[in-house]
Design a protein around this motif. Structure first.
Motif, PDB file in Angstrom:
ATOM      1  N   LYS A 445     -41.090   9.495 -14.703  1.00  0.00           N
ATOM      2  CA  LYS A 445     -41.903   8.604 -15.314  1.00  0.00           C
ATOM      3  C   LYS A 445     -40.965   7.347 -16.180  1.00  0.00           C
ATOM      4  O   LYS A 445     -40.329   7.907 -17.128  1.00  0.00           O
ATOM      5  N   LYS A 462     -43.384  10.685  -6.104  1.00  0.00           N
ATOM      6  CA  LYS A 462     -44.098  11.213  -7.120  1.00  0.00           C
ATOM      7  C   LYS A 462     -43.711  10.673  -8.280  1.00  0.00           C
ATOM      8  O   LYS A 462     -43.401  11.579  -9.458  1.00  0.00           O
ATOM      9  N   ASP A 464     -44.082   7.634 -11.497  1.00  0.00           N
ATOM     10  CA  ASP A 464     -44.937   6.469 -12.126  1.00  0.00           C
ATOM     11  C   ASP A 464     -43.971   5.375 -12.883  1.00  0.00           C
ATOM     12  O   ASP A 464     -43.418   5.864 -14.151  1.00  0.00           O
ATOM     13  N   THR A 484     -40.451   5.135  -0.519  1.00  0.00           N
ATOM     14  CA  THR A 484     -41.380   5.708  -1.579  1.00  0.00           C
ATOM     15  C   THR A 484     -42.476   6.542  -1.006  1.00  0.00           C
ATOM     16  O   THR A 484     -42.994   6.339   0.287  1.00  0.00           O
ATOM     17  N   LYS A 486     -46.042   8.370  -2.826  1.00  0.00           N
ATOM     18  CA  LYS A 486     -47.101   8.626  -4.111  1.00  0.00           C
ATOM     19  C   LYS A 486     -46.316   8.209  -5.404  1.00  0.00           C
ATOM     20  O   LYS A 486     -46.197   8.808  -6.194  1.00  0.00           O
ATOM     21  N   CYS A 487     -45.944   6.803  -5.306  1.00  0.00           N
ATOM     22  CA  CYS A 487     -45.561   6.101  -6.396  1.00  0.00           C
ATOM     23  C   CYS A 487     -46.201   5.010  -6.830  1.00  0.00           C
ATOM     24  O   CYS A 487     -47.110   4.462  -6.144  1.00  0.00           O
ATOM     25  N   SER A 488     -46.129   4.594  -8.179  1.00  0.00           N
ATOM     26  CA  SER A 488     -46.979   3.500  -8.782  1.00  0.00           C
ATOM     27  C   SER A 488     -46.043   2.656  -9.683  1.00  0.00           C
ATOM     28  O   SER A 488     -45.131   3.188 -10.025  1.00  0.00           O
ATOM     29  N   GLU A 489     -46.347   1.345 -10.048  1.00  0.00           N
ATOM     30  CA  GLU A 489     -45.299   0.579 -10.866  1.00  0.00           C
ATOM     31  C   GLU A 489     -44.182   0.512 -10.348  1.00  0.00           C
ATOM     32  O   GLU A 489     -43.270   0.659 -11.310  1.00  0.00           O
ATOM     33  N   ASN A 491     -40.879  -1.407  -8.707  1.00  0.00           N
ATOM     34  CA  ASN A 491     -40.301  -2.991  -8.431  1.00  0.00           C
ATOM     35  C   ASN A 491     -38.812  -2.887  -8.065  1.00  0.00           C
ATOM     36  O   ASN A 491     -38.197  -2.120  -8.631  1.00  0.00           O
ATOM     37  N   GLU A 509     -48.546  -0.635  -3.320  1.00  0.00           N
ATOM     38  CA  GLU A 509     -49.073   0.769  -3.766  1.00  0.00           C
ATOM     39  C   GLU A 509     -50.387   1.006  -2.850  1.00  0.00           C
ATOM     40  O   GLU A 509     -50.898   2.102  -2.761  1.00  0.00           O
ATOM     41  N   GLN A 510     -51.126  -0.230  -2.661  1.00  0.00           N
ATOM     42  CA  GLN A 510     -52.114   0.123  -1.747  1.00  0.00           C
ATOM     43  C   GLN A 510     -52.131  -0.421  -0.318  1.00  0.00           C
ATOM     44  O   GLN A 510     -51.485  -1.359   0.052  1.00  0.00           O
TER      45      GLN A 510
END
Length: 530
Positions: A445, A462, A464, A484, A486-489, A491, A509-510
């Protein structure tokens, strides 16, 4: 000359079989004496010529199947038995049992073609000679391991193919006969291959033995497929087997006593069942039983007495008042209180090594004794908290780096490294030059990666919040890729040499999936501003 003599012998044998058939027809036309093992067809006297033709055809068919089986035994089984004599006493004994089982099948085939389908006990008696040799061979294979163990196991698995004789239909628990033979050989082939591997360069006799056994099983499958694809062939117009012609000794051993066979009086029939007990009788019996057992209080009788009250049986139960209900009792609330969180562990910094407590700190970051060391070819950096000056000096490109459970730390790697992995880190950065294999990030994270050299793959799972800084030179490398899941945010930031501006590229992410031309197409979702 030999072929001519063989043909004459077969013609003579066929004539003998036809003469036997004629004799059978003449015997069947006489009244039944009650002592024959096979009862004659009642309608034979009305259509003597028709039944005579049926019997002749049946005998001829039986002769063909029996002759085919004897040819299989002489051409493919006997060579295997001949080779077995020179492979040791154990293998020779097992092969003889194997051969006796095959030879006993001939009698079963002849008997089945001249009789009606028996019941399960009659079929069991008919197959008893074959089953006896199969069981003896199986017992030899269950003993201790000997030099001929693999040979015996191969024979014991192969002889199970003769169980096709017991096939009576899809519900009998066996595969259809041709498939059953193939399955048995597949089990035996495991041990046969061991024999081939062990003796391929030692003794060619063992190799020839395996080849002969395989050829025998192939021919057995062909025989079954052509003659018995659905099991044994029975004759609806044949007789009813009274006792097995193959196992007189077994029938004699299981025969009833002489007094019963001589016509003595039969045993008396069983008496009528006892009448059902009434409630009063049950109470009386239970009272006597409890008294005899030493109870003396007639507890079971009292139980039946209470049951007979009907609705009054519940009059003695306690009533549940409102203050007894759980929802009205504050000391019995169903809400489970969360335990108080343990205070975060504090560490004492000593150079590049931080020593702290164990467990998990705030934010779910694991905590434990800090570590920064090289073991064999693996650098391990664990539980570093607030360490912004950790430096890894890589002296061998085969070395790898594993970072685990670090928080608010910065790690700098000097030199080319084989692999970098970050696991369960929080707000941690890693600066490195060249990586030979890949850089992996998992369960993290708010982490940052910066490379000033070349890295083939950056894998993030996994996680964030992840910022990946790469050089402009790396963007021109077609082999570079970012993977990637199951990742978010996340860059990718491209740093331009000689300029202060950077180019920040977000990782989608989408995603949107739709059918186009019958195929499912997935593309990254994009949003356009007004």
């Amino acid at each position: 000359m030999e072929q001519t003599v063989a043909r004459l012998e077969r013609v003579a044998e066929r004539l003998e079989q036809l003469a036997a058939a004629q004799s059978q027809v003449s015997d069947a036309s006489r009244p039944c004496s009650g002592q024959a093992q096979v009862s004659a067809n009642p309608g034979l006297s009305a259509n003597s010529s028709v039944h005579q033709t049926e019997i002749i055809n049946r005998v001829a068919s039986t002769c063909d199947v029996s002759r085919s089986w004897r040819d299989l035994v002489s051409q493919y089984l006997n060579p295997v038995l001949e080779i077995s004599r020179g492979l040791g006493d154990e293998v020779d004994r097992a092969s003889k049992l194997f051969g006796e089982a095959f030879k006993a099948v001939d009698g079963v085939l002849q008997a089945s073609s001249n009789t009606q389908r028996p019941d399960s006990s009659g079929l069991q008696r008919l197959l008893q000679p074959v089953a006896t040799h199969m069981g003896s061979l199986g017992s030899m294979a269950e003993g201790r391991r000997t030099p001929g163990f693999n040979h015996i196991k191969a024979l014991s698995e192969s002889v199970l193919a003769l169980s096709f004789l017991a096939y009576t239909g899809p519900s009998c628990g066996l595969a259809p006969p041709p498939q059953h033979v193939l399955d048995s050989w597949q089990s035996a082939e495991f041990y046969a291959t061991k024999v081939m591997t062990e003796f391929r360069s030692k003794d060619v006799a063992h190799v020839n033995w395996v080849k002969g056994l395989k050829e025998l099983m192939i021919q057995l499958e062909t025989f079954v497929r052509l003659n018995n694809p659905q099991g044994l062939t029975w004759s609806p117009a044949g007789g009813v087997t009274k006792e097995s012609p193959l196992t007189p000794a077994i029938n004699a051993a299981t025969a009833p006593p002489a007094s019963v066979r001589s016509g003595g009086p039969p045993p008396p029939p069983p008496g009528p069942p006892p009448p059902p007990l009434s409630l009063d009788k049950i109470q009386e019996t239970s009272t006597k039983s409890s008294t005899a057992a030493g109870g003396g209080s007639g507890q079971l009788a009292a139980l039946f007495k209470d049951i007979s009250k009907g609705e009054g049986v519940t009059s003695g139960l306690k009533k549940v008042t409102e203050d007894m209900k759980t929802k009205n009792r504050p000391d019995r609330t169903s809400v489970v209180k969360m335990p108080e969180a343990a205070p975060p562990s504090t560490g004492i910094t000593s150079g590049n090594v931080v020593r702290g407590g164990g467990g998990r700190g705030a934010g779910g970051v694991p905590t434990g004794p800090a570590k920064l060391e090289l073991v064999d070819r693996k650098w391990t950096v664990e539980y570093q908290v607030g360490n912004r000056s950790a430096v890894i000096e890589v002296t061998d490109p085969k070395q790898s780096l594993y970072v685990y459970g670090c928080k608010d730390s910065l790690i700098q790697v000097r030199g080319k490294v084989n692999n970098i992995a970050l696991d369960s880190c929080h707000k941690t950065g890693v600066i490195f030059t060249d990586v030979i294999a890949s850089c992996e990030v998992i369960n993290c994270k708010g982490v940052q990666l910066q490379t000033t050299g070349i890295v083939p793959t950056i894998s993030v799972e996994k996680t964030d919040g992840c910022q990946v800084y790469i050089s402009e030179k790396l963007t021109k490398d077609e082999n570079f890729q970012v993977v990637t899941a199951k990742c978010s945010e996340m860059n990718v930031v491209v740093m331009t040499e000689g300029q202060h501006d950077v180019q920040e590229l977000p990782i989608p992410e989408q995603f949107i999936s739709s059918f186009q031309g019958g195929k499912l197409i997935t593309v990254a979702a994009s949003h356009s501003g007004a």
